[in-house]
Design an enzyme around this catalytic site. Sequence first.
Site, short mmCIF file in Angstrom:
data_model
loop_
_atom_site.label_atom_id
_atom_site.label_comp_id
_atom_site.label_asym_id
_atom_site.label_seq_id
_atom_site.Cartn_x
_atom_site.Cartn_y
_atom_site.Cartn_z
N GLY A 131 48.65 38.84 42.47
CA GLY A 131 46.62 38.89 42.66
C GLY A 131 47.33 36.32 42.96
N PHE A 132 45.95 36.65 43.16
CA PHE A 132 45.81 34.97 43.32
C PHE A 132 47.19 34.14 42.50
CE2 PHE A 132 41.37 36.69 44.63
CZ PHE A 132 41.93 35.99 45.75
N GLY A 133 47.11 34.63 41.48
CA GLY A 133 48.06 33.75 40.29
C GLY A 133 49.65 33.97 40.66
N VAL A 179 54.59 48.52 36.32
CA VAL A 179 55.68 48.02 35.20
C VAL A 179 55.04 48.86 33.72
CG1 VAL A 179 55.61 45.87 33.90
CG2 VAL A 179 55.65 45.45 36.00
N GLU A 187 26.28 40.62 44.15
CA GLU A 187 26.51 40.41 45.76
C GLU A 187 26.15 42.52 46.94
OE1 GLU A 187 29.07 37.05 45.37
OE2 GLU A 187 30.49 38.47 45.82
N ASP A 196 43.51 36.40 35.01
CA ASP A 196 42.41 37.69 33.66
C ASP A 196 43.62 37.47 32.77
OD1 ASP A 196 40.72 36.95 36.03
OD2 ASP A 196 40.54 38.95 36.76
N GLN A 235 39.61 31.07 41.80
CA GLN A 235 40.11 29.61 41.52
C GLN A 235 41.12 29.59 40.68
OE1 GLN A 235 37.55 26.46 41.55
NE2 GLN A 235 35.58 27.72 41.16
#
Length: 427
Positions: free
Chosen positions: A21-23, A87, A179, A308, A325
């Site tokens: 993911g983003f991280g 995993v 949204e 998260d 972010q």
Amino acid sequence: MSQEQSSSGAVTARVVIVGAGFGGLATAKALAGSEVAVTLIDQHNYHLFVPLLYQVATAALSPADIAEPIRHILSGAPNVNVVMGRVTGIDQGARQVLLADGSGIAYDRLVIATGSTSTYFGHDAWAPHAASLKSLEEARTIRTRVLQAFERAERTQDPAERARLMTIVVVGGGPTGVEMAGSIAELAHHALARDFRHIDPTTARVILVEAGPRLLTAFPEALAAYALGSLERLGVSVMTGQAVQDIDAEGVTLAGRVVPAATVIWGAGVRASPAAGWLGVTPDRNGRIPVEPDLSVTGCPDVFALGDTALIRDAAGEPLPGLAQVAQQQGSHLGRALREALTQGKPLPSFTFQNRGNAAIVGRHAAIFDFGRGRRLKGFPAWLLWAAVHVVLLVDFAQRTRVSLQWLWRYLTYRRGARLITAPPAR
């Protein structure tokens, strides 16, 4: 052996990252080109741009617009190996990540960035009737259910059943719910308006349900009030202070009253992935792993957690929010820190979050931005900024071009080109 030989003959430390993911992806990018052997593990072969997932669910974008193969993203990083696998656990004694196929991958440093999943607050029986939005599969499910409901409404002769089929309930008044509700209202009232002969899609009901007293509690009240007004102008019925009592195939029960609805969408809560169980640590009530200021897991040497999955607090003692972010900044910070620690022997510095603003889009011309410290933006300027930021954050130039052109086409024509039903027809 806990280390391997690089092509130059030097001893190379091994960093294993779980989650693309983003991280996780930001960590891998920061380590790219270094003398560190990196293995990035994910159960999918693509990186998903989750903030735009709701646009796939509402036929505004196609899956390929917001997902990019991980190997392509990291093709210029020869020291990064990509493994597609699920995993199942971590053997800290042997320093191995355990995979579902029975294999193990050894590490010297381990980074866990496995994100979060939806939670139904103990009502898992609701899940088959109320799709959440955390994956491409779930986005496709929502899109199929919405479009199939209109197809079935076109054929039925029963007015009550037609009304049920043309009612969509979105549960949860956070950014995802807001949204989603706004986008579905635009889909029904504009994109589908002329597609049918026996029903009028503009009469579809879109209901947004929030158990709390107002929408968007993470935003200032003035911005939340603007969002409420914008949703109502789109034709969304907003019900605050309404806790869901039950969800079944017929609809939603609120305060003892059944709201008949063929489509229910769940956006009311998330919980961290089960990574805390892999490490044997005690998580917080949302499943997050406590970490130190340098992002290392408390009590677990050489293990780090991001996004998260991690519980880390800001200067005021509040947990950092589960935003893209946050994960991206943490990944970039940790990747640079590990690179310097493993190649130059430098100590790991503490992570400091730089808030670049929290945003939510409410409709065609409307969005809200909260930059903190009283700095706010709303309306069309906020919508333009939201669009620009999200296009820039997409990982691939081709994606940026496609999404920009599709958004421009939608803006000019009100049309949506991804209105595909890809599942078997409902009975």
